[in-house]
Write a protein that holds these residues in place. Structure first.
Motif, short mmCIF file in Angstrom:
data_model
loop_
_atom_site.label_atom_id
_atom_site.label_comp_id
_atom_site.label_asym_id
_atom_site.label_seq_id
_atom_site.Cartn_x
_atom_site.Cartn_y
_atom_site.Cartn_z
N ALA A 121 10.31 -6.97 -4.73
CA ALA A 121 11.00 -5.85 -4.09
C ALA A 121 11.40 -4.75 -5.06
CB ALA A 121 12.25 -6.37 -3.38
N PHE A 122 11.70 -5.10 -6.33
CA PHE A 122 12.29 -4.13 -7.23
C PHE A 122 11.35 -3.60 -8.30
CE2 PHE A 122 16.03 -6.23 -5.50
CZ PHE A 122 16.84 -5.15 -5.22
N GLN A 123 10.07 -3.97 -8.24
CA GLN A 123 9.13 -3.48 -9.24
C GLN A 123 8.17 -2.46 -8.62
OE1 GLN A 123 9.37 -4.22 -12.46
NE2 GLN A 123 11.13 -5.55 -12.03
N THR A 124 7.64 -1.62 -9.48
CA THR A 124 6.75 -0.56 -8.99
C THR A 124 5.39 -0.56 -9.68
OG1 THR A 124 7.71 0.96 -10.62
CG2 THR A 124 8.68 0.95 -8.40
N ILE B 142 11.09 -19.05 -4.22
CA ILE B 142 10.76 -18.01 -3.24
C ILE B 142 11.71 -16.83 -3.36
CG2 ILE B 142 12.15 -18.95 -1.34
CD1 ILE B 142 9.99 -18.13 0.56
N SER B 143 12.99 -17.10 -3.67
CA SER B 143 13.96 -16.02 -3.87
C SER B 143 13.59 -15.17 -5.08
CB SER B 143 15.37 -16.60 -4.03
OG SER B 143 15.74 -17.37 -2.91
N ILE B 144 13.23 -15.84 -6.16
CA ILE B 144 12.82 -15.11 -7.37
C ILE B 144 11.59 -14.26 -7.10
CG2 ILE B 144 11.87 -15.40 -9.70
CD1 ILE B 144 13.61 -17.91 -9.97
N GLY B 145 10.63 -14.83 -6.37
CA GLY B 145 9.43 -14.09 -6.05
C GLY B 145 9.71 -12.83 -5.25
N TYR B 146 10.56 -12.93 -4.24
CA TYR B 146 10.88 -11.77 -3.42
C TYR B 146 11.65 -10.71 -4.21
CZ TYR B 146 9.24 -13.46 1.11
OH TYR B 146 8.45 -13.86 2.16
N ILE B 147 12.58 -11.15 -5.07
CA ILE B 147 13.36 -10.19 -5.86
C ILE B 147 12.44 -9.39 -6.79
CG2 ILE B 147 15.09 -9.99 -7.69
CD1 ILE B 147 16.55 -12.35 -6.35
N ILE B 148 11.54 -10.10 -7.47
CA ILE B 148 10.59 -9.41 -8.36
C ILE B 148 9.72 -8.46 -7.56
CG2 ILE B 148 8.64 -9.72 -9.92
CD1 ILE B 148 9.79 -12.45 -10.68
N PHE C 72 1.93 -3.06 -11.10
CA PHE C 72 1.10 -4.09 -10.47
C PHE C 72 1.41 -5.51 -10.94
CE2 PHE C 72 -3.02 -6.43 -10.19
CZ PHE C 72 -3.01 -6.56 -8.82
N LEU C 73 1.65 -5.71 -12.26
CA LEU C 73 1.78 -7.07 -12.79
C LEU C 73 2.96 -7.84 -12.19
CD1 LEU C 73 0.70 -9.26 -14.63
CD2 LEU C 73 2.06 -8.27 -16.51
N PRO C 74 4.17 -7.28 -12.12
CA PRO C 74 5.27 -8.05 -11.54
C PRO C 74 5.02 -8.51 -10.10
CG PRO C 74 6.15 -6.23 -12.80
CD PRO C 74 4.65 -6.02 -12.72
N PRO C 75 4.50 -7.66 -9.19
CA PRO C 75 4.18 -8.17 -7.86
C PRO C 75 3.17 -9.30 -7.90
CG PRO C 75 4.21 -5.79 -7.83
CD PRO C 75 4.33 -6.21 -9.28
N LEU C 76 2.25 -9.23 -8.87
CA LEU C 76 1.26 -10.30 -9.01
C LEU C 76 1.96 -11.63 -9.31
CD1 LEU C 76 -1.91 -10.27 -8.99
CD2 LEU C 76 -1.78 -10.38 -11.48
N LEU C 77 2.91 -11.60 -10.26
CA LEU C 77 3.67 -12.80 -10.60
C LEU C 77 4.56 -13.23 -9.43
CD1 LEU C 77 4.71 -11.86 -14.26
CD2 LEU C 77 2.84 -13.36 -13.52
N LEU D 162 0.81 -1.22 0.00
CA LEU D 162 0.00 0.00 0.00
C LEU D 162 0.84 1.27 0.00
CD1 LEU D 162 -2.76 -1.11 2.56
CD2 LEU D 162 -2.88 -1.14 0.06
N GLU D 163 1.96 1.27 0.76
CA GLU D 163 2.74 2.48 0.92
C GLU D 163 3.82 2.63 -0.14
OE1 GLU D 163 1.99 4.80 3.03
OE2 GLU D 163 0.36 3.64 3.92
N VAL D 164 4.56 1.55 -0.44
CA VAL D 164 5.68 1.64 -1.38
C VAL D 164 5.21 1.45 -2.82
CG1 VAL D 164 7.91 0.64 -2.05
CG2 VAL D 164 7.29 0.81 0.38
#
Length: 325
Positions: free
Chosen positions: A304-307, A296-302, A309-314, A248-250
Motif C-alpha cells: 500500500a505504501f510503496q510506489t 499477510i499484514s506485512i505484505g499489504y502494508i508494503i 516495483f520491487l516492494p510490491p513484488l516482495l 495499474l492506476e496508483v
C-alpha cells in the motif's frame, strides 16, 4: 517394511487428494472457459454477472447445506455432487440464452458450494488425527498447484480446441473425480446419522442453528478466533478485487509488470505450501495461523505504501506465501 506401511496408510488419502485435485483444477478450467464464452456472446457486463452468481449461490447455500451434509452419507454425496456438476457443465456450451446460462451456473455453483464442506467433513472423519496436519498441508499444495496449473491447462485446451472443448473436458474430469471417490472407504454405513430418517425441514434447520449458537457461546475464545480469521479472509478477498486497478492506476505499473506480480503470487503460494509440508509436524497450528496473519499484514502494508516495483513484488510474495501456512 516401514515404506510399505507408509504406502499402505497413504493409499486412500492419496486417492482422496487426487479426486480433490482434479476437481480444483477443473474448476479453474471451467470458469476461465465460461468467462470467454459469455464474453464472446454477451459482452463484458454479462461476465461480471458470473462473479455475482458465484457469491450469491454461496450465500444462498451455506445456511442450509450443513444440515443436509450432516445427515447424508458423505462419500455418496461427494460422488453425486461431482456427477451433478459434470452433467450441468456439459450442457453449458449448447445454451444460447444468457438467463438460462445464469440459472445453470447458479445451480452448478450451489453444488460446488456444497462439495467443499462435504469433502472437509469426510476428511475429518476419515483421516486419522496424526495424519491430518500433513494431509491438509498436501491438500494446500494441491490447491496452490490448481491456482497455477488450472489456467495453464485452460490455455493449452484453448490452443488445441475452443472454450467449448475446455468445458467438455472439465465435465469429463468431474466424472473421473467421482470415479476416484467411489474407491474411497464408505465410513458411514447408514445413509443418515445414527440410522435416523429425519427429513430436512425448517424445524431441523432451527435446531441445527441453535446447536451452532450454543457451541459458540460455550466456546467464546474459539468463536472469536474463527470470526477474526474469517474476517481477514473476507477483507483480503475484497482487496484482491482492487488489485489490478491499484497496480495499474496508483502504482503506474505496465500490464507486463502486473503479469509478473500475478506470477509471483503463484510462486508465493507454492513456496508457502512446500514450507508448510516441511514444518507442519514441528510447529503448532496456532503458531502457523498467527504467523500467516502477520505475513499477510506485512505484505499489504508494503504493497500500500510503496510506489516502485520491487516492494510490491516482495509484498505479493509475502502475502501469497501466508495463505498456505
Amino acid at each position: 517394511m516401514r515404506s510399505k506401511e507408509v504406502m499402505s496408510s497413504w493409499k486412500y488419502p492419496s486417492i482422496l487428494l487426487s479426486s480433490i485435485g482434479i476437481t480444483n483444477i477443473g474448476e479453474w478450467v471451467y470458469f476461465i472457459a465460461l468467462n470467454l464464452i459469455v464474453l464472446d456472446r454477451m459482452g463484458v457486463m454479462a461476465v461480471s454477472g458470473l462473479y455475482i452468481l458465484r457469491a450469491s449461490s454461496t450465500l444462498f447455500t451455506n445456511f442450509w447445506s450443513g444440515s443436509i451434509i450432516d445427515r447424508i452419507n458423505k462419500r455418496h454425496l461427494m460422488v453425486f455432487l461431482a456427477i451433478f456438476q459434470g452433467t450441468f457443465i456439459s450442457i453449458l456450451p449448447s445454451l444460447s440464452s444468457l438467463w438460462i446460462i445464469y440459472c445453470t451456473v447458479f445451480i452448478i455453483s450451489i453444488a460446488s458450494s456444497m462439495y467443499e464442506p462435504t469433502s472437509m467433513t469426510y476428511i475429518t472423519k476419515f483421516i486419522p488425527h496424526h495424519q491430518r496436519k500433513r494431509f491438509n498441508s498436501l491438500r494446500s499444495l494441491i490447491d496452490s498447484g490448481a491456482f497455477v496449473i488450472g489456467p495453464a491447462i485452460a490455455g493449452m485446451l484453448f490452443m488445441i480446441g475452443t472454450p467449448n472443448f475446455a468445458i467438455y473436458m472439465n465435465a469429463l474430469a468431474l466424472f473421473v473425480s467421482s470415479l476416484f471417490t467411489l474407491f474411497l472407504p464408505n465410513i458411514e454405513k447408514e445413509d443418515f446419522i445414527e440410522g435416523t430418517n429425519e427429513k430436512i425441514s425448517v424445524r431441523v434447520l432451527k435446531t441445527d442453528w441453535k446447536l451452532v449458537i450454543d457451541y459458540s457461546r460455550n466456546h467464546i475464545y474459539i468463536s472469536i478466533i474463527y470470526v477474526l480469521i474469517s474476517s481477514v479472509m473476507v477483507l483480503a478477498t475484497a482487496i484482491d478485487s482492487l488489485e489490478a486497478a491499484f497496480s495499474l492506476e496508483v502504482l503506474s505499473l505496465t500490464e507486463g509488470d502486473y503479469g509478473l506480480l500475478v506470477s509471483i503470487a503463484g510462486v508465493g503460494i507454492i513456496v508457502g505450501a512446500l514450507v508448510n509440508i516441511i514444518i507442519v509436524k514441528k510447529v503448532a497450528t496456532s503458531w502457523l495461523i498467527g504467523l500467516g496473519s502477520i505475513l499477510i499484514s506485512i505484505g499489504y502494508i508494503i504493497y500500500a505504501f510503496q510506489t516502485i516495483f520491487l516492494p510490491p513484488l516482495l509484498a505479493f510474495l509475502s502475502y501469497h506465501f501466508r495463505w498456505h501456512l
